[in-house]
Design a protein around this motif. Sequence first.
Motif, PDB file in Angstrom:
ATOM      1  N   ARG A 175       0.832  -1.014  -0.007  1.00  6.96           N
ATOM      2  CA  ARG A 175       0.021   0.132   0.030  1.00  6.96           C
ATOM      3  C   ARG A 175       0.785   1.281  -0.013  1.00  6.96           C
ATOM      4  NH1 ARG A 175      -2.037   3.809   3.228  1.00  6.96           N
ATOM      5  NH2 ARG A 175      -0.976   2.966   5.061  1.00  6.96           N
ATOM      6  N   LEU A 176       1.858   1.125   0.645  1.00  4.29           N
ATOM      7  CA  LEU A 176       2.737   2.391   0.886  1.00  4.29           C
ATOM      8  C   LEU A 176       3.489   2.533  -0.577  1.00  4.29           C
ATOM      9  CD1 LEU A 176       4.295   1.885   4.501  1.00  4.29           C
ATOM     10  CD2 LEU A 176       2.857   3.669   3.793  1.00  4.29           C
ATOM     11  N   ILE A 177       3.836   1.373  -1.215  1.00  2.00           N
ATOM     12  CA  ILE A 177       4.660   1.582  -2.369  1.00  2.00           C
ATOM     13  C   ILE A 177       3.647   2.108  -3.465  1.00  2.00           C
ATOM     14  CG2 ILE A 177       5.287   0.071  -4.398  1.00  2.00           C
ATOM     15  CD1 ILE A 177       6.782  -1.753  -2.348  1.00  2.00           C
ATOM     16  N   GLU A 178       2.289   1.766  -3.479  1.00  2.09           N
ATOM     17  CA  GLU A 178       1.412   2.303  -4.397  1.00  2.09           C
ATOM     18  C   GLU A 178       1.107   3.701  -4.239  1.00  2.09           C
ATOM     19  OE1 GLU A 178      -1.879  -0.520  -4.105  1.00  2.09           O
ATOM     20  OE2 GLU A 178      -0.969  -1.921  -5.028  1.00  2.09           O
ATOM     21  N   ASN A 179       1.142   4.070  -3.055  1.00  2.00           N
ATOM     22  CA  ASN A 179       0.810   5.564  -2.562  1.00  2.00           C
ATOM     23  C   ASN A 179       2.109   6.249  -3.273  1.00  2.00           C
ATOM     24  OD1 ASN A 179      -1.667   5.099  -1.303  1.00  2.00           O
ATOM     25  ND2 ASN A 179      -0.690   5.277   0.458  1.00  2.00           N
ATOM     26  N   GLY A 180       3.121   5.828  -3.048  1.00  2.00           N
ATOM     27  CA  GLY A 180       4.562   6.574  -3.448  1.00  2.00           C
ATOM     28  C   GLY A 180       4.250   6.451  -5.104  1.00  2.00           C
TER      29      GLY A 180
END
Length: 87
Positions: free
Chosen positions: A32-37
């Motif tokens: 999820r953090l990667i996709e937000n980035g």
Amino acid sequence: MSGMDVRFAAKSEQQMLDKRYAEARADIERNRLIENGQSGALLFAAMAYGDALEQNTLFRTASHLAKLFCIAAVFIIPNLLVIHVLL
């Protein structure tokens, strides 16, 4: 097996499942953090592209020609494929 052995096996299985759940949850959070980035980077890239088009006429011309090439390829390549397959 005695009742104590069954409880010990159930407890060790529950601990294994808890550990597996925690690892899966951490992996989901990381994704999820990667996709937000990535979404933030996409926004930045779009803004940078727009600024570059406003400042550089050569880049604007090259971008326009690339768009025209892609549009032409979409119309020409399927026709060539049909001609190649049918003839």
